[in-house]
Design a protein around this motif. Structure first.
Motif, PDB file in Angstrom:
ATOM      1  N   ARG A 176       0.929  -1.226   0.088  1.00  0.00           N
ATOM      2  CA  ARG A 176      -0.056   0.174   0.165  1.00  0.00           C
ATOM      3  C   ARG A 176       0.966   1.388  -0.104  1.00  0.00           C
ATOM      4  O   ARG A 176       0.446   2.179  -0.310  1.00  0.00           O
ATOM      5  CB  ARG A 176      -1.067   0.121   1.120  1.00  0.00           C
ATOM      6  CG  ARG A 176      -0.286   0.092   2.389  1.00  0.00           C
ATOM      7  CD  ARG A 176      -1.168   0.284   3.578  1.00  0.00           C
ATOM      8  NE  ARG A 176      -0.640  -0.157   4.934  1.00  0.00           N
ATOM      9  CZ  ARG A 176      -0.410  -1.459   5.598  1.00  0.00           C
ATOM     10  NH1 ARG A 176      -0.766  -2.394   4.993  1.00  0.00           N
ATOM     11  NH2 ARG A 176       0.415  -1.260   6.530  1.00  0.00           N
ATOM     12  N   SER A 177       2.108   1.249   0.326  1.00  0.00           N
ATOM     13  CA  SER A 177       3.008   2.401   0.275  1.00  0.00           C
ATOM     14  C   SER A 177       3.810   2.572  -0.787  1.00  0.00           C
ATOM     15  O   SER A 177       4.511   3.359  -0.627  1.00  0.00           O
ATOM     16  CB  SER A 177       3.650   2.061   1.669  1.00  0.00           C
ATOM     17  OG  SER A 177       4.725   1.385   1.774  1.00  0.00           O
ATOM     18  N   ILE A 178       3.650   1.665  -1.770  1.00  0.00           N
ATOM     19  CA  ILE A 178       4.500   1.756  -3.146  1.00  0.00           C
ATOM     20  C   ILE A 178       3.562   2.431  -3.947  1.00  0.00           C
ATOM     21  O   ILE A 178       2.387   2.039  -4.230  1.00  0.00           O
ATOM     22  CB  ILE A 178       4.880   0.563  -3.534  1.00  0.00           C
ATOM     23  CG1 ILE A 178       5.886  -0.363  -2.559  1.00  0.00           C
ATOM     24  CG2 ILE A 178       5.567   0.519  -4.934  1.00  0.00           C
ATOM     25  CD1 ILE A 178       6.172  -1.816  -2.867  1.00  0.00           C
ATOM     26  N   GLN A 179       4.146   3.443  -4.684  1.00  0.00           N
ATOM     27  CA  GLN A 179       3.489   4.253  -5.907  1.00  0.00           C
ATOM     28  C   GLN A 179       4.387   4.268  -7.017  1.00  0.00           C
ATOM     29  O   GLN A 179       5.310   4.744  -7.055  1.00  0.00           O
ATOM     30  CB  GLN A 179       3.089   5.708  -5.572  1.00  0.00           C
ATOM     31  CG  GLN A 179       2.157   5.850  -4.313  1.00  0.00           C
ATOM     32  CD  GLN A 179       1.933   7.218  -4.022  1.00  0.00           C
ATOM     33  OE1 GLN A 179       2.305   8.158  -4.737  1.00  0.00           O
ATOM     34  NE2 GLN A 179       1.097   7.440  -3.181  1.00  0.00           N
ATOM     35  N   ILE A 180       3.826   3.330  -7.892  1.00  0.00           N
ATOM     36  CA  ILE A 180       4.741   3.306  -9.460  1.00  0.00           C
ATOM     37  C   ILE A 180       4.439   4.620 -10.248  1.00  0.00           C
ATOM     38  O   ILE A 180       3.403   5.014 -10.410  1.00  0.00           O
ATOM     39  CB  ILE A 180       4.484   2.081  -9.964  1.00  0.00           C
ATOM     40  CG1 ILE A 180       4.725   0.799  -9.184  1.00  0.00           C
ATOM     41  CG2 ILE A 180       5.057   2.209 -11.442  1.00  0.00           C
ATOM     42  CD1 ILE A 180       4.375  -0.420  -9.755  1.00  0.00           C
ATOM     43  N   ILE A 181       5.692   5.422 -10.378  1.00  0.00           N
ATOM     44  CA  ILE A 181       5.633   6.636 -11.021  1.00  0.00           C
ATOM     45  C   ILE A 181       5.482   6.526 -12.750  1.00  0.00           C
ATOM     46  O   ILE A 181       4.598   6.888 -13.389  1.00  0.00           O
ATOM     47  CB  ILE A 181       6.618   7.548 -10.599  1.00  0.00           C
ATOM     48  CG1 ILE A 181       6.373   7.882  -9.178  1.00  0.00           C
ATOM     49  CG2 ILE A 181       6.633   8.680 -11.334  1.00  0.00           C
ATOM     50  CD1 ILE A 181       7.677   8.614  -8.465  1.00  0.00           C
TER      51      ILE A 181
END
Length: 183
Positions: free
Chosen positions: A122-127
């Motif tokens: 939940r704390s990973i955001q793929i840019i």
């Protein structure tokens, strides 16, 4: 998120719900990695709420389709730019993976971030994601496989039993160790 299986790539299109003042509001499209369409829609609203003054109760999903790769027979190098939250703060990161599909590389990313950084999905955001050429690789782990004459030797093999054949010898138990060096 990888507990549910391999990550999939979804294209989610949504907009603010039409009203009398705005009968045709602007639509927004995002490419999101998630294990299933329910989580993809949930992530869509999570990100859209950060960028625009919109949430699930005031909007609607127009379309949610899975994106599949056409050519998944060759191994490619993928570069993934991401942002993640750790115990000490928010960090930007660039990672490289080798896989036949982008979704496989993203699954590797989630597994590696969990192992190396104790990072929750939940704390990973793929840019951003991109296919990286062999000459543009930055990480040594990927460079060692991108050479022209790379070989994958099989130094110690144990012949195992195939259907209808005996394994190493005629008997089930033997006093001789198996020979694993063939050449």
């Amino acid at each position: 998120m990888t507990v549910a299986g391999v990550m999939r790539q979804y294209q989610v299109v949504g907009r603010k719900a039409a009203t009398d003042d705005h009968p045709n509001p602007e639509a927004y499209r995002m490419v999101i990695f998630a294990p299933n369409p329910v989580i993809a829609k949930s992530k869509f609203w999570y990100y859209l709420h950060q960028f625009r003054k919109m949430k699930k109760t005031t909007g609607e999903i127009l379309d949610c389709v899975e994106i599949t790769e056409k050519n998944c027979r060759t191994v490619k190098n993928y570069g993934i730019w991401l942002r993640y939250s750790s115990r000490s703060g928010t960090h930007n990161m660039y990672r490289e993976f080798r896989d036949v599909k982008l979704t496989g590389a993203v699954s590797q990313l989630y597994d590696e971030m969990a192992g190396r950084h104790r990072c929750r999905p939940r704390s990973i955001q793929i840019i951003r994601t991109a296919t990286v050429g062999a000459k543009d690789l930055k990480r040594t782990n990927g460079m060692q496989f991108a050479k022209a004459g790379v070989k994958f030797p099989l130094p110690h093999r144990v012949s195992s039993a195939k259907r209808g054949q005996r394994a190493l010898s005629d008997s089930t138990y033997t006093t001789v160790r198996p020979t694993t060096f063939f050449g």
